[in-house]
Scaffold this motif. Structure first.
Motif, PDB file in Angstrom:
ATOM      1  N   ALA A 208       0.823  -1.207   0.000  1.00 52.38           N
ATOM      2  CA  ALA A 208       0.000   0.000   0.000  1.00 52.38           C
ATOM      3  C   ALA A 208       0.861   1.262   0.000  1.00 52.38           C
ATOM      4  O   ALA A 208       0.583   2.215  -0.732  1.00 52.38           O
ATOM      5  N   ALA A 209       1.912   1.267   0.813  1.00 50.24           N
ATOM      6  CA  ALA A 209       2.806   2.434   0.858  1.00 50.24           C
ATOM      7  C   ALA A 209       3.472   2.667  -0.495  1.00 50.24           C
ATOM      8  O   ALA A 209       3.615   3.817  -0.940  1.00 50.24           O
ATOM      9  N   ILE A 212       0.870   4.197  -2.836  1.00 54.69           N
ATOM     10  CA  ILE A 212       0.629   5.604  -2.482  1.00 54.69           C
ATOM     11  C   ILE A 212       1.785   6.461  -2.979  1.00 54.69           C
ATOM     12  O   ILE A 212       1.588   7.561  -3.511  1.00 54.69           O
ATOM     13  N   TRP A 213       2.988   5.959  -2.807  1.00 58.93           N
ATOM     14  CA  TRP A 213       4.186   6.660  -3.284  1.00 58.93           C
ATOM     15  C   TRP A 213       4.137   6.813  -4.803  1.00 58.93           C
ATOM     16  O   TRP A 213       4.488   7.869  -5.346  1.00 58.93           O
ATOM     17  N   ILE A 283      -6.130   0.369   1.689  1.00 61.80           N
ATOM     18  CA  ILE A 283      -5.189   1.318   2.311  1.00 61.80           C
ATOM     19  C   ILE A 283      -4.590   2.238   1.258  1.00 61.80           C
ATOM     20  O   ILE A 283      -4.447   3.449   1.471  1.00 61.80           O
ATOM     21  N   ALA A 284      -4.236   1.673   0.099  1.00 64.79           N
ATOM     22  CA  ALA A 284      -3.621   2.472  -0.965  1.00 64.79           C
ATOM     23  C   ALA A 284      -4.590   3.518  -1.505  1.00 64.79           C
ATOM     24  O   ALA A 284      -4.199   4.669  -1.753  1.00 64.79           O
ATOM     25  N   GLY A 287      -5.063   6.180   1.248  1.00 65.70           N
ATOM     26  CA  GLY A 287      -3.834   6.966   1.374  1.00 65.70           C
ATOM     27  C   GLY A 287      -3.615   7.886   0.192  1.00 65.70           C
ATOM     28  O   GLY A 287      -3.171   9.035   0.355  1.00 65.70           O
ATOM     29  N   THR A 288      -3.909   7.414  -1.010  1.00 70.74           N
ATOM     30  CA  THR A 288      -3.755   8.245  -2.205  1.00 70.74           C
ATOM     31  C   THR A 288      -4.731   9.413  -2.182  1.00 70.74           C
ATOM     32  O   THR A 288      -4.388  10.540  -2.561  1.00 70.74           O
ATOM     33  N   ILE A 290      -5.978  10.849   0.500  1.00 63.43           N
ATOM     34  CA  ILE A 290      -5.486  11.801   1.501  1.00 63.43           C
ATOM     35  C   ILE A 290      -4.303  12.582   0.952  1.00 63.43           C
ATOM     36  O   ILE A 290      -4.210  13.814   1.128  1.00 63.43           O
ATOM     37  N   ARG A 291      -3.402  11.901   0.282  1.00 60.40           N
ATOM     38  CA  ARG A 291      -2.236  12.575  -0.290  1.00 60.40           C
ATOM     39  C   ARG A 291      -2.656  13.605  -1.330  1.00 60.40           C
ATOM     40  O   ARG A 291      -2.129  14.716  -1.375  1.00 60.40           O
TER      41      ARG A 291
END
Length: 309
Positions: A208-209, A212-213, A283-284, A287-288, A290-291
């Protein structure tokens, strides 16, 4: 001009020895689980002389069918970690790849020289089973070394999709490596439940991190999402039957029977590993979002200030 310096001209001004040291250090650190446990070759079923575990010879790699996946993971992550550090330091990648290769070659040559001597290959007394075992272990290690070079290249790229994909593909190996590290200090039977839960969930968080990255702009990066999630699912499912059949003495090295057992387990493993993939995707996506919201807010505020009379 070298591709590394073309992507980042400032990398040409940095000494190659820095990148070389990064490659050597990263690959050596990833071999930590083997060395911290004493660096002895594991007991071998085909060893020509009865030898207790404490008397087994020194080996840089724990060559054994029971540790095959651990060896593969240690080699692979050495390249990926070296590439990520090179990218962070903005140095040239090829010296780091060379450093990784040197460490892996030294470890492989030393370990298999010890193994060949104990299996009777060195003196010509080895039979077909010993030769098959030796060739299989060596083939797996060579594949691990090759993928480590590919991982180093991917992780060191300045273009975002490649390092993000390298991290996503390394998520399952990271969980395996951490479990191996913990096992060198604590017996498996004494693991706290929290450790098992953490190791189980960590690959999904890493995937997921990485996604998102990576982000979703341009939309072509969604290909990285699809590949990363699919690889996470399949790789998790593949490692389960692979580790199981490699550790079964009753199969006695019968490749056909090992393949049949693995094929029977694989569908169940796919079903079991689907939930972590869904968790990683959720989660990805969150998170994306939110980013994107955090990055869009300053732009909106600047626009409002400009429009205000």
């Amino acid at each position: 001009m070298h591709p590394d310096t073309a992507a980042d001209p400032s990398a040409a001004r940095r000494p190659a020895c820095v990148s070389l040291i990064v490659g050597v250090a990263a690959s050596a650190v990833m071999l930590f689980p083997s060395w911290v446990s004493g660096g002895r070759l594991p007991l071998q079923n085909l060893w020509h002389e009865q030898t207790p575990a404490e008397a087994m010879p020194f080996s840089l790699l724990p060559i054994s069918q029971y540790d095959a996946l651990n060896v593969f993971v240690m080699l692979l992550l050495g390249g990926v970690v070296a590439g990520l550090v090179v990218r962070m330091l903005r140095t040239r990648a090829w010296p780091a790849a060379l450093g990784v290769l040197l460490v892996h070659l030294i470890a492989t040559v030393q370990s298999f020289a010890v193994l060949a001597n104990g299996l009777g290959i060195a003196d010509g007394s080895a039979k077909s089973r010993e030769l098959l075992y030796f060739g299989g272990m060596l083939g797996g290690v060579l594949v691990g070394m090759l993928l480590a070079q590919l991982g180093c290249w991917m992780a060191s790229r300045t273009a975002m999709p490649w390092p993000a994909l390298a991290v996503a593909l390394s998520a399952v190996p990271v969980g395996t490596w951490l479990g191996d590290v913990i096992a060198t200090f604590y017996p498996i039977s004494s693991y706290p439940p929290e450790v098992w839960v953490t190791l189980r969930r960590m690959p999904a968080v890493i995937v997921a991190a990485a996604l998102i990255w990576c982000g979703v702009r341009p939309l072509s990066r969604l290909i990285v999402w699809a590949v990363g999630l699919l690889a996470f699912w399949v790789l998790s499912a593949v490692l389960t039957p692979t580790g199981f059949v490699l550790g079964m003495r009753v199969l006695n090295g019968d490749l056909r029977e090992m393949a049949e057992v693995a094929a029977q387990i694989f569908p169940t493993a796919l079903e079991t590993e689907l939930l972590p993939v869904v968790v990683a995707l959720v989660i990805a996506v969150v998170g994306t979002a939110i980013r994107w919201q955090l990055s869009a807010s300053p732009a909106v505020e600047r626009a409002e200030r400009v429009d205000t009379p």
